[in-house]
Design an enzyme around this catalytic site. Structure first.
Site, mmCIF file in Angstrom:
data_model
loop_
_atom_site.group_PDB
_atom_site.id
_atom_site.type_symbol
_atom_site.label_atom_id
_atom_site.label_comp_id
_atom_site.label_asym_id
_atom_site.label_seq_id
_atom_site.Cartn_x
_atom_site.Cartn_y
_atom_site.Cartn_z
ATOM 1 N N GLU A 42 -82.781 31.930 -25.061
ATOM 2 C CA GLU A 42 -84.244 32.411 -26.052
ATOM 3 C C GLU A 42 -85.029 31.694 -26.078
ATOM 4 O O GLU A 42 -86.639 32.290 -26.009
ATOM 5 C CB GLU A 42 -83.450 31.894 -27.641
ATOM 6 C CG GLU A 42 -82.285 33.271 -28.129
ATOM 7 C CD GLU A 42 -83.037 34.573 -27.767
ATOM 8 O OE1 GLU A 42 -84.433 35.019 -27.937
ATOM 9 O OE2 GLU A 42 -82.485 35.914 -27.644
ATOM 10 N N TYR A 123 -87.213 32.214 -36.117
ATOM 11 C CA TYR A 123 -86.537 33.606 -34.893
ATOM 12 C C TYR A 123 -85.346 32.834 -34.110
ATOM 13 O O TYR A 123 -84.354 33.269 -34.478
ATOM 14 C CB TYR A 123 -88.231 34.225 -33.693
ATOM 15 C CG TYR A 123 -86.709 34.697 -32.886
ATOM 16 C CD1 TYR A 123 -86.381 36.350 -33.430
ATOM 17 C CD2 TYR A 123 -87.035 34.436 -32.090
ATOM 18 C CE1 TYR A 123 -86.052 36.624 -32.602
ATOM 19 C CE2 TYR A 123 -85.541 35.224 -30.765
ATOM 20 C CZ TYR A 123 -85.239 36.130 -31.324
ATOM 21 O OH TYR A 123 -84.714 37.035 -29.971
ATOM 22 N N ASP A 141 -87.460 40.155 -33.340
ATOM 23 C CA ASP A 141 -88.036 40.025 -32.088
ATOM 24 C C ASP A 141 -89.003 41.184 -32.081
ATOM 25 O O ASP A 141 -89.060 42.129 -32.932
ATOM 26 C CB ASP A 141 -87.702 39.775 -30.963
ATOM 27 C CG ASP A 141 -87.119 41.506 -30.077
ATOM 28 O OD1 ASP A 141 -86.420 41.751 -30.940
ATOM 29 O OD2 ASP A 141 -86.274 40.705 -29.319
#
Ligand code: SF4
Length: 357
Positions: A42, A123, A141
């Protein structure tokens, strides 16, 4: 009247057959995944595409298989391995985060705990909590924003629409298999609900999609017009002394912080003199586009006779252009000596491609 409660089950059934095979993933229904691999992927994927990240992910996990290995790694080696991925603050935060996790023994298992770690924003904390710990967090996203904007025909332009899209996505997130659901939404956006030509005929959610019903899918999400990027100018000096080249490590704070580079002026109007007194010659110009500005960098080169006032002379035999950030690689491509005039260098890899995530 649309019954949106069926969306998670329909999307998960699609994901069970169509999930993308990615090196940091576990197959559908076999989660949760290793938090170290989820976190590393990520962080690498922030501002970067899946296609570009794969080779870096495999290299990092080969060199440092656990978060404890990465925490103990040499910082300069991590920065060199990151070279080419861009956004170098991420690499510095990566090291800080690995050290914080290793010191506490393991990753926190909640979104709140994860968000306290260096470099982990809203996020990323939601993504790790959902995918690695199966917490029912909403992960939004760019792909998910697009899917949700179309499902609900949200006409508000981005970025103003973000809070509305997050709230709508939260209403879809199921209590069961939230990690798979998050990845299914990402995959749907990446492979079916694509930016320019959504394949609505193949979409498992087509019957529920308001944008499809109105024939406006390809127009969404709307985006506010981008401001023009200002153009800045600077100079970079690539000096040679015999079989050595002059390099320096950039200050940790600021753009390209902590990376290997050639001495240069500042790029914000601030000036710095050449790193050595020499007969500098301009050999060309490179243009590089950063998030907030474009940069024209004049490339100067010279043979050094006097000792440099900045930087270190590195033997060309040990110098690897692959350890440079993209901007400096462009400058090096203009200045590098002909192969016959220098010892072989040890390039690790080429510049990654920029295919869509
Ligand atoms: Fe996207 Fe089309 Fe599916 Fe709607 S029906 S979510 S626009 S692919």
């Amino acid at each position: 009247m649309r019954d949106l409660r069926v969306i998670p089950a329909q999307l998960l059934a699609w994901y069970d057959c169509h999930a993308r095979l990615l090196p940091w993933r576990v197959p559908p229904g076999q989660g949760p995944a290793d938090p170290y691999r989820v976190w590393l992927s990520e962080v690498m994927l922030q501002q970067t595409t899946v296609a570009a990240v794969k080779a870096y992910f495999e290299r990092f996990t080969e060199l440092w298989p656990t978060v404890h290995d990465l925490a103990a790694a040499d910082e300069a080696q991590v920065m060199a391995e990151w070279a080419g991925l861009g956004y170098y603050a991420r690499a510095r935060n990566l090291i800080a985060c690995a050290r914080a996790v290793s010191a506490r023994g393991a990753f926190p298992t909640t979104r709140t705990g994860l968000a306290e770690l260096p470099g982990i924003g809203p996020y990323t904390s939601a993504a790790i909590a959902a995918i690695a710990f199966d917490r029912p967090e909403t992960v939004v996203d760019g792909n998910v924003e697009r899917v949700v904007a179309r499902l609900f025909a949200v006409g508000t332009p981005l970025p103003a629409a973000k809070p509305e899209l997050v709230a709508l996505a939260a209403g879809l997130t199921p209590g069961a298999r939230p990690g798979d659901f998050a990845q299914a939404m990402m995959d749907l956006g990446a492979t079916v609900c694509t930016p320019r030509s959504p394949a609505c005929g193949l979409c498992p959610l087509g019957a529920h999609c308001a944008a499809r019903a109105r024939g406006i899918a390809a127009e969404l999400p709307r985006k506010a017009p981008k401001k023009a990027r200002p153009l800045r100018r600077g100079t970079v000096w690539i000096g040679f002394r015999g079989q050595e080249v002059l390099v320096e490590t950039r200050p940790k704070k600021g753009l390209l912080g902590g990376t290997l580079a050639f001495p240069s002026t500042g790029w914000d109007g601030s000036d710095l003199p050449p790193p050595a007194d020499a007969d500098w010659r301009e050999i060309g110009l490179v243009r590089h586009v950063f998030t907030h500005f474009a940069l024209d960098l004049a490339v100067m080169t010279a043979s050094l006779t006097a000792a440099p006032e900045r930087g270190n002379l590195a033997p060309l035999s040990e110098f690897s252009p692959a350890a440079l950030p993209g901007l400096m690689r462009k400058a090096w491509a203009l200045a590098r000596p002909e192969p016959s005039a220098r010892p072989a260098t040890t390039g690790r890899r080429g510049k990654p491609s920029r295919n869509p995530r």
